[in-house]
Design a protein around this motif. Structure first.
Motif, PDB file in Angstrom:
ATOM      1  N   GLY A 108       0.814  -1.205   0.000  1.00  0.00           N
ATOM      2  CA  GLY A 108       0.000   0.000   0.000  1.00  0.00           C
ATOM      3  C   GLY A 108       0.846   1.252   0.000  1.00  0.00           C
ATOM      4  N   LEU A 109       1.964   1.216   0.716  1.00  0.00           N
ATOM      5  CA  LEU A 109       2.861   2.375   0.744  1.00  0.00           C
ATOM      6  C   LEU A 109       3.525   2.604  -0.610  1.00  0.00           C
ATOM      7  CD1 LEU A 109       4.551   1.933   4.254  1.00  0.00           C
ATOM      8  CD2 LEU A 109       2.668   3.457   3.602  1.00  0.00           C
ATOM      9  N   LEU A 110       3.809   1.533  -1.335  1.00  0.00           N
ATOM     10  CA  LEU A 110       4.328   1.703  -2.694  1.00  0.00           C
ATOM     11  C   LEU A 110       3.342   2.480  -3.559  1.00  0.00           C
ATOM     12  CD1 LEU A 110       6.018  -1.721  -3.585  1.00  0.00           C
ATOM     13  CD2 LEU A 110       7.118   0.525  -3.609  1.00  0.00           C
ATOM     14  N   LEU A 111       2.058   2.176  -3.409  1.00  0.00           N
ATOM     15  CA  LEU A 111       1.046   2.929  -4.153  1.00  0.00           C
ATOM     16  C   LEU A 111       1.098   4.411  -3.779  1.00  0.00           C
ATOM     17  CD1 LEU A 111      -2.087   0.581  -3.955  1.00  0.00           C
ATOM     18  CD2 LEU A 111      -0.425   0.781  -5.819  1.00  0.00           C
ATOM     19  N   LEU A 112       1.223   4.692  -2.497  1.00  0.00           N
ATOM     20  CA  LEU A 112       1.231   6.078  -2.041  1.00  0.00           C
ATOM     21  C   LEU A 112       2.456   6.832  -2.538  1.00  0.00           C
ATOM     22  CD1 LEU A 112       0.024   5.569   1.646  1.00  0.00           C
ATOM     23  CD2 LEU A 112      -1.337   6.220  -0.352  1.00  0.00           C
ATOM     24  N   ALA A 113       3.544   6.133  -2.832  1.00  0.00           N
ATOM     25  CA  ALA A 113       4.766   6.782  -3.291  1.00  0.00           C
ATOM     26  C   ALA A 113       4.757   7.093  -4.780  1.00  0.00           C
ATOM     27  CB  ALA A 113       5.985   5.906  -2.964  1.00  0.00           C
ATOM     28  N   GLY A 114       3.902   6.427  -5.548  1.00  0.00           N
ATOM     29  CA  GLY A 114       3.868   6.640  -6.990  1.00  0.00           C
ATOM     30  C   GLY A 114       3.168   7.933  -7.367  1.00  0.00           C
ATOM     31  N   ASP A 115       3.416   8.402  -8.581  1.00  0.00           N
ATOM     32  CA  ASP A 115       2.775   9.626  -9.067  1.00  0.00           C
ATOM     33  C   ASP A 115       1.356   9.357  -9.549  1.00  0.00           C
ATOM     34  OD1 ASP A 115       5.014  11.352  -8.681  1.00  0.00           O
ATOM     35  OD2 ASP A 115       5.945  10.462 -10.446  1.00  0.00           O
ATOM     36  N   VAL A 116       1.172   8.271 -10.290  1.00  0.00           N
ATOM     37  CA  VAL A 116      -0.142   7.862 -10.794  1.00  0.00           C
ATOM     38  C   VAL A 116      -0.285   6.380 -10.505  1.00  0.00           C
ATOM     39  CG1 VAL A 116      -1.580   7.540 -12.842  1.00  0.00           C
ATOM     40  CG2 VAL A 116      -0.245   9.628 -12.587  1.00  0.00           C
ATOM     41  N   ARG A 117      -1.474   5.984  -9.981  1.00  0.00           N
ATOM     42  CA  ARG A 117      -1.711   4.597  -9.587  1.00  0.00           C
ATOM     43  C   ARG A 117      -2.967   4.085 -10.290  1.00  0.00           C
ATOM     44  NH1 ARG A 117      -1.734   6.899  -4.637  1.00  0.00           N
ATOM     45  NH2 ARG A 117      -3.325   8.184  -5.645  1.00  0.00           N
ATOM     46  N   ILE A 118      -2.800   3.117 -11.168  1.00  0.00           N
ATOM     47  CA  ILE A 118      -3.914   2.500 -11.882  1.00  0.00           C
ATOM     48  C   ILE A 118      -4.071   1.075 -11.354  1.00  0.00           C
ATOM     49  CG2 ILE A 118      -4.926   1.949 -14.116  1.00  0.00           C
ATOM     50  CD1 ILE A 118      -4.282   4.923 -13.761  1.00  0.00           C
ATOM     51  N   GLY A 119      -5.259   0.746 -10.843  1.00  0.00           N
ATOM     52  CA  GLY A 119      -5.476  -0.568 -10.269  1.00  0.00           C
ATOM     53  C   GLY A 119      -6.395  -1.429 -11.115  1.00  0.00           C
ATOM     54  N   VAL A 120      -6.359  -2.707 -10.840  1.00  0.00           N
ATOM     55  CA  VAL A 120      -7.230  -3.648 -11.538  1.00  0.00           C
ATOM     56  C   VAL A 120      -8.495  -3.849 -10.705  1.00  0.00           C
ATOM     57  CG1 VAL A 120      -6.131  -5.683 -10.488  1.00  0.00           C
ATOM     58  CG2 VAL A 120      -7.346  -5.900 -12.664  1.00  0.00           C
ATOM     59  N   GLU A 121      -9.630  -3.900 -11.377  1.00  0.00           N
ATOM     60  CA  GLU A 121     -10.887  -4.165 -10.690  1.00  0.00           C
ATOM     61  C   GLU A 121     -10.918  -5.618 -10.210  1.00  0.00           C
ATOM     62  OE1 GLU A 121     -13.797  -3.301 -13.648  1.00  0.00           O
ATOM     63  OE2 GLU A 121     -13.683  -1.124 -13.373  1.00  0.00           O
ATOM     64  N   GLY A 122     -11.673  -5.859  -9.151  1.00  0.00           N
ATOM     65  CA  GLY A 122     -11.813  -7.227  -8.675  1.00  0.00           C
ATOM     66  C   GLY A 122     -11.845  -7.305  -7.169  1.00  0.00           C
ATOM     67  N   GLU A 123     -11.869  -8.529  -6.661  1.00  0.00           N
ATOM     68  CA  GLU A 123     -11.930  -8.756  -5.217  1.00  0.00           C
ATOM     69  C   GLU A 123     -10.521  -8.760  -4.630  1.00  0.00           C
ATOM     70  OE1 GLU A 123     -14.771  -8.834  -3.474  1.00  0.00           O
ATOM     71  OE2 GLU A 123     -15.692  -8.320  -5.407  1.00  0.00           O
ATOM     72  N   PHE A 124      -9.929  -7.581  -4.622  1.00  0.00           N
ATOM     73  CA  PHE A 124      -8.568  -7.441  -4.108  1.00  0.00           C
ATOM     74  C   PHE A 124      -8.557  -6.547  -2.875  1.00  0.00           C
ATOM     75  CE2 PHE A 124      -8.064  -8.159  -8.740  1.00  0.00           C
ATOM     76  CZ  PHE A 124      -7.484  -9.421  -8.647  1.00  0.00           C
ATOM     77  N   ARG A 125      -7.535  -6.704  -2.053  1.00  0.00           N
ATOM     78  CA  ARG A 125      -7.424  -5.981  -0.793  1.00  0.00           C
ATOM     79  C   ARG A 125      -6.287  -4.973  -0.876  1.00  0.00           C
ATOM     80  NH1 ARG A 125      -5.990  -9.131   3.428  1.00  0.00           N
ATOM     81  NH2 ARG A 125      -7.382  -8.159   4.945  1.00  0.00           N
ATOM     82  N   ILE A 126      -6.592  -3.731  -0.520  1.00  0.00           N
ATOM     83  CA  ILE A 126      -5.625  -2.645  -0.594  1.00  0.00           C
ATOM     84  C   ILE A 126      -5.686  -1.859   0.709  1.00  0.00           C
ATOM     85  CG2 ILE A 126      -5.023  -0.479  -1.761  1.00  0.00           C
ATOM     86  CD1 ILE A 126      -6.211  -1.706  -4.328  1.00  0.00           C
ATOM     87  N   GLY A 127      -4.526  -1.632   1.323  1.00  0.00           N
ATOM     88  CA  GLY A 127      -4.534  -0.820   2.529  1.00  0.00           C
ATOM     89  C   GLY A 127      -3.367  -1.079   3.449  1.00  0.00           C
ATOM     90  N   LEU A 128      -3.475  -0.506   4.640  1.00  0.00           N
ATOM     91  CA  LEU A 128      -2.409  -0.525   5.641  1.00  0.00           C
ATOM     92  C   LEU A 128      -2.918  -1.234   6.900  1.00  0.00           C
ATOM     93  CD1 LEU A 128      -1.270   3.201   5.212  1.00  0.00           C
ATOM     94  CD2 LEU A 128      -0.269   1.170   4.128  1.00  0.00           C
ATOM     95  N   PRO A 129      -2.669  -2.534   7.029  1.00  0.00           N
ATOM     96  CA  PRO A 129      -3.192  -3.295   8.170  1.00  0.00           C
ATOM     97  C   PRO A 129      -2.292  -3.289   9.399  1.00  0.00           C
ATOM     98  CG  PRO A 129      -2.123  -4.780   6.656  1.00  0.00           C
ATOM     99  CD  PRO A 129      -2.015  -3.399   6.043  1.00  0.00           C
ATOM    100  N   GLU A 130      -1.273  -2.440   9.419  1.00  0.00           N
ATOM    101  CA  GLU A 130      -0.253  -2.506  10.465  1.00  0.00           C
ATOM    102  C   GLU A 130      -0.831  -2.543  11.873  1.00  0.00           C
ATOM    103  OE1 GLU A 130       2.203  -1.335   6.945  1.00  0.00           O
ATOM    104  OE2 GLU A 130       0.149  -1.036   7.628  1.00  0.00           O
ATOM    105  N   VAL A 131      -1.710  -1.597  12.204  1.00  0.00           N
ATOM    106  CA  VAL A 131      -2.244  -1.543  13.572  1.00  0.00           C
ATOM    107  C   VAL A 131      -3.010  -2.828  13.905  1.00  0.00           C
ATOM    108  CG1 VAL A 131      -3.876  -0.337  15.078  1.00  0.00           C
ATOM    109  CG2 VAL A 131      -2.275   0.974  13.670  1.00  0.00           C
ATOM    110  N   ALA A 132      -3.713  -3.358  12.944  1.00  0.00           N
ATOM    111  CA  ALA A 132      -4.504  -4.577  13.172  1.00  0.00           C
ATOM    112  C   ALA A 132      -3.636  -5.791  13.475  1.00  0.00           C
ATOM    113  CB  ALA A 132      -5.393  -4.857  11.963  1.00  0.00           C
ATOM    114  N   ILE A 133      -2.374  -5.763  13.041  1.00  0.00           N
ATOM    115  CA  ILE A 133      -1.478  -6.894  13.292  1.00  0.00           C
ATOM    116  C   ILE A 133      -0.453  -6.574  14.379  1.00  0.00           C
ATOM    117  CG2 ILE A 133      -1.774  -7.869  10.991  1.00  0.00           C
ATOM    118  CD1 ILE A 133       0.870  -6.576  10.183  1.00  0.00           C
TER     119      ILE A 133
END
Length: 235
Positions: A108-133
């Motif tokens: 997720g942090l790699l996405l935040l570092a990029g200039d433009v982020r294009i993702g694929v549609e679908g049942e995928f998980r994106i985010g920062l789970p750090e606190v949860a783990i």
């Protein structure tokens, strides 16, 4: 350049960096070194960079084997990851990311570092789970998120560790767009070509000024904050 975990090529002034470790594209020392080496080449051989992952897997975070091998090893890996993220965030060439699937934690942090982020549609998980783990979020991750995510969803995404699907991630700010799988690379390449046509060094200079305050704050706190990295069993 072709390695077992990263393929590098240049087409039409776009350097393509495709991560593929055959699994979840974890960020270990080998992947970080391969990405840095590819960025070295791209800076001399291209006008834009396109980073992608393997099908259904963009990046699942830091290497779990290293993250479970003791505090010093954790600090070294997370520190190397922080340096890579900062390099991408301030890279003088445009950086487009094609998010091919799941992008969690360091992914997720790699996405935040990029200039433009294009993702694929679908049942995928994106985010920062750090606190949860059970990991205290590093300052560098918090500040990248602060700069790129919607203000009214920042606490939810970072402190509350909410995970999103691609459509939601577009609303939050992890992605700029989500497209069907067959259109992903075509869309990302087209965006990279548009950015590659921008004048240099005007692009690099403006990007540096735009991000200077965030980078300075991360640099000022990185060493002192490294003491919190050893709680990162699964970053």
């Amino acid at each position: 350049m072709s390695a077992s975990i990263l393929n590098y090529s240049v087409e039409n002034d776009i350097a393509r960096l495709a991560m593929d470790d055959g699994k979840a594209n974890a960020l270990g020392h080998a992947m970080i070194e391969a990405l840095n080496a590819a960025l070295d080449r791209a800076q001399n051989e291209a006008k834009a960079v396109l980073i992608s992952g393997r099908e259904k897997r963009f990046c699942a975070g830091f290497d779990l084997d290293v993250m479970g091998s003791g505090p010093e090893n954790v600090r070294k890996l997370v520190g190397a990851g922080a340096e890579l993220l900062l390099r991408i965030y301030q890279f003088p060439l445009p950086v487009v990311i094609a998010c091919t699937g799941h992008a969690l934690a360091a992914g997720g942090l790699l996405l935040l570092a990029g200039d433009v982020r294009i993702g694929v549609e679908g049942e995928f998980r994106i985010g920062l789970p750090e606190v949860a783990i059970g990991m205290t979020m590093p300052i560098f991750g918090i500040e990248l998120a602060r700069e790129r995510l919607a203000r009214n969803r920042f606490t939810e995404a970072v402190t509350q560790a909410r995970i999103y699907n691609p459509a939601e991630a577009t609303q939050i700010g992890y992605l700029d767009a989500a497209v069907p799988a067959p259109a992903l690379m075509e869309t990302a390449i087209a965006r990279a070509a548009t950015l590659a046509a921008l004048a240099q060094p005007a692009f690099a200079n403006t990007k540096r000024k735009e991000r200077a305050a965030t980078i300075a704050h991360i640099r000022d706190t990185l060493a002192s904050d490294s003491g919190t990295f050893d709680g990162a069993r699964a970053g």
